[in-house]
Design an enzyme around this catalytic site. Structure first.
Site: not given
Length: 1448
Positions: A1052-1054
């Protein structure tokens, strides 16, 4: 003795069903020298064991055991059958306590029955003596607490009893009755409360032995059939406990002793027989003793058991009742007897029917009946309730109601007061009003009164400590112009104009205005509820107009349940028109009522039949809405569960009539029963069900008053509440022992009447209403005949009977299956027209509620249970939830997942635990989603209405939480928590998933959401413990680690940003470990992660300065951007992609074309290059938009971050220059892509809006603050737009060609989701399927985790516009994923069913797809010569790569 003991006795025994272990113990028997039997002197007899009969579920086990019951002891003779009695004390002891203070103890043997007396006297004593005491049994030191206790006795810490002495002159007396023959002695101390002084016996306890009585009887014999009946009655009386063989023998002899005592006191055998056989009539209908006849006594019981089993198998394994089981045993025995009579030996029969051994099934099951009901095979999808999702919005009423003058006055005062509002009351005075407002202001209590009565008006008032008490107020408290009187004061009301000149708040006149004939009484101070000063919020997210009406009518509703239910019925039409929010308002109001947050009755007498009629009216309306508005059924069930069933006619009147029957039948017309009668007569309520149960429990416990209070208190009724009724209950119950049987009979019948009115969702009452019943019991339900509901499924009555018989079983799995089968059978009837729908609904609600209580009772059963058993429980509770909830699609797919996990476990699939863990995670997400929906729907109404009604703040705050806790969702959550660590251990998952394994030192800070702090800067190195991480957040400045129980995808992005920023990031699955870290909030911790674990320790401040981690945090990367210029073209093809025209995303995809293996597909692409946005903005057609943007950007530069949203909206106002449309159309068509405008102007507008949304994402909050963090010039950021045709994907994937968690470059790590990839990289809950694959063995992917994402995104053939900025994939800065990619068409959200997904259920297909994905990643890595982050999709088994970038 008589030889009647014979074979009948030999094979009879107490039935021992499986029951709850906490049955109340009743023991009124006595012993005769241990287990003595009365018989002719000198005779002895060894008895063969009776058959022990046990019921487990519907299972009957017959087992033969050999027991030696022992020899009967001879007893002394006397000429007559009487008990020897000596009225003088048998034992007397004397102790010196202190000086002239003496202690005298007399112990008297029983004069009749089984009660011994202990009289204790203290001479020259004080007035405050207590006896601190207990009894001794079986020569053990630990005290037991006898049930029979003197008045005033209190239990002290559950270890002793404390009884006050009765003072008489200078002496203190106490008399204790002991009715338990097993008590050998009393031990006690004496405590003087006034002097805080203990009196002991030479430093120890006083020890007084009990009198031993002797039974002297002349050749008295008790027929064994009577002993058997008496033993059975004792067993029933004690709650049908499961006895050991020794205890059974002891009970049998105790029964004999009781009968001998009755004979000794003059009762004849004939009288005994008449009494016992009459009592046993009903019992024999319910339970049957296993009897062996003489003629078959020589057939071994194990052969009878095998023969009965064989008969049962041949009959098709039917579900026998206990009576049928007994008949089958006798028929089996007859079969074998026939064989014996033909001349066969027992051994020959054994060889024939069992071949020398018992059948394997018999050894395993040991029963001749199915263990549980046979559940029908059903398609789970038939449970689906799916309605169009509706956003929850405020319900706006077109009616505008003008506030009254009194309300305007109140609102003004509330705004003016600088302290809390302590009380607020509004009284109806015919068509006028009186308002009283009590507030704390400037450390003073101030009372404001206002009325719209015609002037002049005088207030005649006083201060009071309790109702009816008047005290003149001090002069300092008198308002100007007041007059002091004897015990009162008078004050003129002054006229006060409101903002509306047509209203005047006036002052009272000399004809007295009272509150229903009594004084107005207003509480203030600490004892009254503190009313919230301001109404919570403005009613946003509620049916505010409806809630306002409810608040205005509450004072009327408080009069009685009749008023409340009639008002609710009157409001149902408006509530239904307001939709979910309106019904939520009714639910909140009814729930506040049910939880005793609102007044039930106030100065108003109402007949029970009027309450019942009002309930009937309300529930009738609820059932009609249930039938006509299926989308609201879940919330309507909740409302109905708070309201009794009610009923027309004399249903309510019976409450009045039948309490009189109880009093008359049992001669209990005074005391507590009369006080309760008065309450019932004037205002019955659901409390009466609890009071009735408390009385039953008290009587069953052998009149233990502690049990009475425990039942009351456990159900929320305190002594203060009993005293608060209009007809208060002051007294405790006090019954004679000879009243016991009659009271239990009559109160049991009366409970049915109470539940018929107040407890519609009570299981017993609900079953009775559906199955029908008629008058039973003298004086109860007179003339009542409720007909069965028509159209019930075949076998349904038997199913309900099974549930009723097993509802208190300790082992609850069979009960749960019965409850669920009953609900499944009932389900098709609920949507159908039926004039008895209400009864069916209450039955379904009761079955639902019983599932929850059964599961909670069954927790002990699961303490050492196998994973399979816990998973079975989870499936049953999940099925129950699916039957109760609307929009249950996710729950149904979770249920299918659990069924698949169970199947994998049974077939010994190596991945069963890994798959079950994914289903468990998804189930948790489903529960969390439901809880969030409840909170969104109900909590605003609870806060708004609760504050208006003055409900306790704590009750408002936990409103939604308590709604959830009251259902089976809470039980399901507990079961998941039990299973989770087992699955993690079995699947070797450990307690952590380390996403970014970076060592860190920092101060612990706990937050609810990472999103809420993503733009914050921490001045010190910080370890964030965030309860919620969605996956798209930024890591705040100063943060060195993020720990969470949430489950963001590894890609995921995070997660990507954490790794790129060298921030430790990990998910903790063990709540205890996470709680330990949270407990260190504010402390300095060091984290040392590995690829699968995180070790933490508290460190000293000086270790922080030497940490390289802190220096990394302090320094921000230096990143520069070069402003891109418009290159003269609005659109370009992939062959024209250069670094001056497009970003790395577009260039990389163009580079792959023709260089990757042919089986890796690359979609066709065109782009709107850098500078096109700025060119469009400068076009004359967009001059106004450009000026507006310039102003907004200036505000943004000045720190007004709220303008970011305005900027994005303004970008969407841009118009497309004709040149742009022309060039883009040409490039797309030449590349073989469809042109949206060919489908009409509207389709082009959709495409143009999507392009503008990509440009506007330059100003989304996440991207803007990220660029600020690295001091990147936001004005220099340019946005190209990559245009691709969307592949309608079966699966989407992201590959990291070096494992990001371990850093191992020899293996590929990838994640796969069903549908489009936005659920993988965006903020969609749940986990993707994850796997690794060694680069030297790409044919053998290893699954690390199965998917738990509930939602997949799917789309029609369409175009996607991808962001491609010059601020992505820069050295030292991870800008990927900050900006939006927007499809032209909206994606469809589909709830996923993994149980039919080939990737999950087909191992060959799974291996093929995952291997292909890994091969594509390996090929691209080889092409670039460095680790890559690759995104792509799978369509019809083919691999498409849509973008790649260097892995950072």
């Amino acid at each position: 003795m008589s030889n009647s003991i014979g074979n009948n006795l030999l094979h009879q025994s107490l039935l021992s069903p499986t029951v709850l272990e906490n049955q109340n113990r009743i023991n009124t028997s006595t012993c005769i020298g241990g287990n003595s039997l009365v018989q002719s002197q000198g005779n002895s007899l060894i008895l063969k064991s009776p058959l022990l009969t046990e019921f487990h579920g519907t299972r009957l086990t017959v087992q033969k055991k050999k027991l030696l019951m022992g020899k009967k002891q001879s007893v002394s003779r006397s000429p007559r059958a009487v008990l020897a009695v000596d009225p003088s004390p048998e034992l007397a002891e004397k102790f010196n306590l202190d000086g002239n203070v003496e202690l005298l103890v007399d112990v008297r043997p029983p004069t009749s029955g089984s009660v011994s007396l202990v009289e204790i006297r203290v001479t020259s004593s004080s007035d405050s003596l207590l006896l601190h005491w207990g009894a001794i049994k079986n020569q053990k030191e630990k005290w037991i607490l006898p049930n029979r206790r003197p008045v005033g006795t209190m239990v002290y810490k559950n270890k002793a009893l404390r009884t006050p002495f009765v003072k008489s002159g200078s002496n203190a007396f106490l008399r204790i009755e002991i009715d338990d023959p097993a008590v050998e002695a009393l031990e006690f101390l004496i405590f003087d409360e006034a002097q805080n002084k203990w009196f002991k016996n030479n430093g120890g306890n006083f020890h007084v032995k009990m009198a031993v009585r002797e039974l002297r009887i002349q050749d008295v014999s008790v027929p064994e059939d009577l002993v058997q009946i008496q033993a059975y009655l004792r067993w029933e009386r004690k709650g049908k406990q499961v006895y050991t063989a020794e205890k059974e023998k002891e009970e049998y002899e105790a029964a004999r002793t009781e009968l001998l005592e009755e004979i000794a006191s003059g009762t004849s055998i004939q009288d005994l027989r008449a009494r016992l056989t009459k009592k046993n009539d009903k019992s024999e209908n319910k339970e049957t003793f296993v009897t062996e006849t003489k003629s078959t006594s020589n057939i071994p019981d194990d052969l009878v058991q095998i023969q009965a089993y064989t008969r049962w198998e041949k009959a098709g394994k039917p579900n026998y009742s206990p009576e049928q089981q007994q008949r089958e045993f006798e028929e089996a025995r007859k079969d074998l007897q026939v064989e014996l009579e033909k001349g066969k030996s027992v051994d020959e029969i054994r060889k024939k029917i069992a071949k020398g051994e018992k059948p394997k099934q018999l050894e395993k099951k040991r029963h001749f009946n199915v263990e549980r009901i046979q559940r029908k095979t059903r398609d789970i999808m038939q449970l689906l309730n799916k309605f169009a999702s509706r956003p929850i919005e405020e319900s706006i009423s077109t009616e505008s109601r003008q506030l009254s003058s009194v309300e305007l006055f109140a609102r003004g005062k509330e705004d003016e007061v600088d302290g809390p509002i302590l009380n607020k009351k509004k009284y109806k005075l015919s068509d006028k009003e009186l308002l009283v407002l009590v507030a704390k202001s400037s450390n003073k209590t101030k009372v404001y009164l206002a009325t719209d009565l015609p002037e002049p008006v005088i207030l005649h008032w006083a201060l009071s400590k309790s109702p009816g008490e008047w005290a003149a107020p001090p002069p300092s408290a008198l308002p100007l112009g007041s007059v002091s009187l004897d015990k009162a004061a008078e004050t003129d009301f002054s006229t006060s104009s409101s903002d509306n000149p047509t209203y005047k708040v006036r002052s009272l006149e000399r004809n007295w205005v009272k509150d229903r004939g009594s004084d107005f009484y207003v509480e203030f101070g600490s004892q009254s509820k503190q009313v919230q000063k301001k109404v919570a919020g403005d009613g946003k997210g509620t049916a505010k107009a409806l809630l306002d009406k409810i608040a205005e009518m509450e004072s009327e509703a408080q009069k009685s349940f009749m008023h409340r239910f009639n008002i609710a019925a009157d409001l149902m039409e408006e509530a239904t028109k307001s939709g979910e929010l309106g019904l939520a308002g009714i639910l909140v109001w009814m729930r506040f009522m049910a939880t005793r947050q609102l007044i039930w009755n106030k100065n108003y007498n109402v007949k029970p039949r009027e309450i019942s009629k009002a309930q009937d009216r309300l529930t009738d309306l609820l059932q009609n809405v249930y039938r006509s508005q299926p989308q609201y059924r879940e919330i309507l069930r909740m409302i109905m569960s708070t309201v009794g069933r009610g009923g027309e006619g004399d249903v309510g009147q019976r409450i009045r009539d039948e309490i009189l029957v109880i009093q008359r039948n049992n001669e209990c017309k005074g005391g507590m029963m009369e006080e309760w009668h008065q309450k019932l007569h004037n205002n019955t309520s659901p409390d009466d069900v609890v009071i009735c149960q408390a009385l039953i429990d008290y009587i069953r416990s052998d009149f233990d008053i502690g049990v009475y209070w425990k039942t009351l208190n456990d159900n929320g009724i305190t002594k203060q509440r009993l005293l608060s009724y209009d007809r208060a209950i002051h007294s405790e119950p006090n019954f004679r022992r000879d009243q016991k049987d009659g009271l239990l009979r009559d109160l049991g019948n009366y409970m049915r009447t109470l539940k018929a009115v107040h407890s519609g969702a009570d299981l017993e009452s609900a079953i009775a209403n559906c199955m029908g019943y008629k008058a039973e019991g003298q004086g109860f339900m007179v003339g009542v005949q409720i007909n069965p509901v028509s159209g019930l499924p075949s076998g349904f009555p038997e199913l309900l009977q099974f549930v009723s018989e097993h509802v208190e079983d300790k082992n609850v799995e069979a009960l749960l299956e019965g409850l669920l089968e009953a609900r499944q059978e009932l389900r098709p009837l609920l949507p159908q027209p039926n004039n008895r729908l209400r009864d069916l609904l209450f039955l379904d609600i009761a079955l639902d509620s019983t599932v929850r209580t059964a599961v909670e009772r069954g927790y002990e059963e699961l303490n050492n249970a196998s994973p399979e058993k816990i998973m079975c429980f989870i499936s049953l509770v999940l099925e129950n939830l699916a039957l109760s909830m609307d929009n249950n699609e996710d729950l149904i797919y979770c249920l299918k997942g659990w069924n698949q996990a169970l199947s994998m476990l049974k077939t010994k699939d190596n991945h069963w635990a890994l798959f079950a863990k994914s289903v468990l995670d998804r189930t948790r997400l489903a529960l969390a989603s439901k809880a969030e929906m409840y909170h969104q729907l109900m909590q605003p109404s609870a806060e708004y209405l609760g504050s208006r009604l003055g409900v306790d703040e704590w009750a408002i705050n936990i409103f939604t939480e308590e709604i959830i806790r009251a259902g089976s969702a809470a039980s399901l959550s507990s079961l998941l928590n039990r299973l989770d660590p087992i699955l993690r251990q079995t699947a070797h998952l450990g307690s952590w998933q380390v996403i970014s394994p970076i060592e860190a030192i920092g101060y612990v800070v706990v937050v609810n959401e990472l999103l809420s702090v993503q733009n914050k800067s921490y001045s010190k190195p910080t370890i964030l413990v965030a309860k919620s991480v969605r996956g798209e957040e930024e890591i705040p400045d100063g943060v060195v680690a993020v720990l969470t129980p949430d489950m963001p995808d590894v890609l995921s992005h995070v997660s990507v940003r954490a790794r790129n920023s060298k921030v430790c990031f990990a998910t903790c699955f063990d709540p205890n470990i996470l709680a330990g870290i949270q407990a260190n909030e504010g402390k300095l911790l060091q984290l040392k992660p590995t690829s699968a674990d995180v070790v933490y320790s508290v460190v000293k401040e000086d270790e922080l300065t030497s940490s390289t981690n802190s220096s990394e945090v302090a320094s921000s990367p230096s990143v520069t951007l070069i402003r891109k210029q418009f290159g003269g073209r609005y659109a370009i093809s992939s062959e024209e992609f250069t670094s001056e025209m497009v970003g790395a995303k577009s260039r990389n995809i163009a580079y792959l074309k023709g260089k990757v293996p042919s089986w890796v597909k690359i979609p066709t692409s065109v782009a709107l290059p850098f500078g096109v946005f700025e060119k469009v903005l400068s076009d004359n057609v967009n001059q106004g938009v450009a000026m507006k943007l310039q102003v907004l950007k200036q505000k943004l530069d000045e720190g007004e971050f709220s303008t970011l949203g305005e900027i994005r909206k303004t970008v969407l106002e841009l118009s497309a220059p004709p040149e742009l449309v022309k060039e883009l159309k040409e490039k797309m068509q030449n590349s073989g892509m469809p042109w949206p405008g060919d489908e009409g102007p509207q389709r082009w507008e959709q495409a143009w809006t999507a392009i503008k949304k990509v440009w506007a994402s330059k100003w989304n909050e996440r991207a803007y603050f990220s660029t600020r963090k690295v001091k990147l010039n936001h004005d220099f950021l340019c946005m190209a737009v990559l245009v691709q045709e969307i592949i309608n994907a079966d699966y989407a994937f992201v590959i990291h060609t070096t494992n990001p968690s371990s850093g191992d470059d020899s293996e590929i790590y990838a994640e796969v989701v069903k549908g489009l990839g936005e659920t993988l990289v965006g903020a969609y809950p749940g986990r993707a399927l994850s796997f690794i694959c060694k680069k030297n063995n790409l044919d053998s992917p290893q699954v690390l985790g199965y998917p738990s994402k509930p939602i997949g995104l799917f789309i029609r053939r369409s175009i996607i516009f991808r962001s491609d900025s010059n601020g992505e994939d820069l050295e030292g800065y991870a800008g990927a994923g900050l900006y939006d990619s927007v499809p032209m068409d909206e994606e469809e959200k589909v709830v996923l069913d993994y149980s039919s997904d080939k990737l999950i259920v087909d191992s060959n297909f799974c291996r093929s797809i995952l291997s292909s994905i890994a091969r594509a990643g390996s090929a691209i890595e080889q092409l670039y010569g460095s680790a890559q982050d690759v995104e792509g999709v799978v369509r019809d088994g083919e691999i498409y790569v849509v973008q790649t970038r260097p892995q950072m």
